[in-house]
Design a protein around this motif. Sequence first.
Motif, PDB file in Angstrom:
ATOM      1  N   ILE A 186      -5.843   8.025  -0.763  1.00  0.00           N
ATOM      2  CA  ILE A 186      -5.763   8.282  -2.115  1.00  0.00           C
ATOM      3  C   ILE A 186      -5.068   7.565  -2.323  1.00  0.00           C
ATOM      4  N   ALA A 187      -3.910   6.861  -1.423  1.00  0.00           N
ATOM      5  CA  ALA A 187      -3.165   5.919  -2.063  1.00  0.00           C
ATOM      6  C   ALA A 187      -2.225   4.682  -1.442  1.00  0.00           C
ATOM      7  N   ASP A 188      -3.609   4.922   0.030  1.00  0.00           N
ATOM      8  CA  ASP A 188      -2.666   3.604   0.535  1.00  0.00           C
ATOM      9  C   ASP A 188      -4.088   3.214   1.661  1.00  0.00           C
ATOM     10  N   GLN A 189      -4.821   1.689   1.777  1.00  0.00           N
ATOM     11  CA  GLN A 189      -5.553   1.446   2.390  1.00  0.00           C
ATOM     12  C   GLN A 189      -4.836   1.152   3.600  1.00  0.00           C
ATOM     13  N   ALA A 190      -3.923   0.401   4.241  1.00  0.00           N
ATOM     14  CA  ALA A 190      -2.835   0.026   4.806  1.00  0.00           C
ATOM     15  C   ALA A 190      -2.493   0.393   5.990  1.00  0.00           C
ATOM     16  N   TYR A 191      -2.375   1.893   5.434  1.00  0.00           N
ATOM     17  CA  TYR A 191      -2.090   3.231   6.329  1.00  0.00           C
ATOM     18  C   TYR A 191      -3.388   3.706   6.694  1.00  0.00           C
ATOM     19  N   LEU A 192      -3.938   4.136   5.938  1.00  0.00           N
ATOM     20  CA  LEU A 192      -4.816   4.311   6.791  1.00  0.00           C
ATOM     21  C   LEU A 192      -5.726   4.037   7.778  1.00  0.00           C
ATOM     22  N   ASP A 193      -5.701   3.089   7.290  1.00  0.00           N
ATOM     23  CA  ASP A 193      -6.144   1.637   8.230  1.00  0.00           C
ATOM     24  C   ASP A 193      -5.657   1.811   9.681  1.00  0.00           C
ATOM     25  N   THR A 194      -4.286   1.840   9.677  1.00  0.00           N
ATOM     26  CA  THR A 194      -3.771   2.263  11.104  1.00  0.00           C
ATOM     27  C   THR A 194      -4.057   2.814  12.323  1.00  0.00           C
TER      28      THR A 194
END
Length: 356
Positions: A186-194
């Motif tokens: 919902i907020a941060d693709q870079a965080y999700l991709d970790t």
Amino acid sequence: MNLLQLKDYSIHFLNTGYQEVNKWISGRDFSKIFVLVDSNSHQHCLKLFLEEIETDLEIEIIEIQAGEAYKSIETCNQLWQTLADLDADKASLVLNLGGGVVTDIGGFIASTFKRGLSFIHIPTTLLGMVDAAIGGKNGVNAGALKNQIGVINTPEKVMIDPRFLSTLDQAEMRSGLAEMIKHGFIADQAYLDTFLDLSAFSVEKLSELIERSIEIKTEISENDPHEKGMRKALNFGHTLGHAIESYSIKNDNFPKLLHGEAVAIGMILALNLSVQKQSLNKNTYEKYVKLIKTYFTKVEFSEKDISEVVKLLKHDKKNTKGRINFVLLSNIGQPVLDCEVNNEMIYKAFEAYKKA
């Protein structure tokens, strides 16, 4: 980690947290401290916690049974009576030491006894640290229906001690991971991709990941504490996830699922609904379904199971005027609120889940 200072309360991490909390308690005129635990946190966490708390105040330990089944008004009645029997007064402080059940019910009890006692959350599970203890929601279930009774009231402080995570089994860790993945959606693709790299979810990086999840949830919650707008985005995966969790609780012939396990299924279904309703890119859908499946085992649903889950959707707290409202995605980090979805689309999403 650094201290996260919020509008109404603060989140302290292990490096300085206990010193700050002890200083805060000593500077207030409390009469007595009550520590609420469940059977798990009593056994695995209480001794460590009490070693860190420095106070001359009398400390009473109150224990409840562990498990979602005990997050009920019946348990509340017992706790209210116990507080009365132990002479709790308006100057008492409640410390909620445990997972999401303990912080949810403990915050509710403290908020309602004698019209409100001060309380602090000390979450001991990953789910509690990144979700349940953050944002001010406190409450209990009505039978198998999730979080139907409660209040929004922020704790005085939240204390994050990652050492408690060493007491958890893999299932409990995965349950918290689901909420962290949701924050990325919902907020941060870079965080999700970790999380695409299994090595990212390591002990060394865990504190950093926890802090980022807390930042995401607190920013959203503070700007919309009563869920009138963007805070609804935190329900991504939860509309069907809560229904699946409720069905799991009440049906002995269906696997018993932890909250995060049910939400993981709900997120896969919500991603498919996002393809159907919001034209989410199919490659994006497939990429992130694969991510969720890396951490969570697929659950088999019969036609009857799906039918019963769909019936439970009418009890979702986000519904308005008879409409079942979903949070969907037009893209990663771009939630779309209050999406009305029909049953045909839901059944289609379950069919895609079976084939995934």
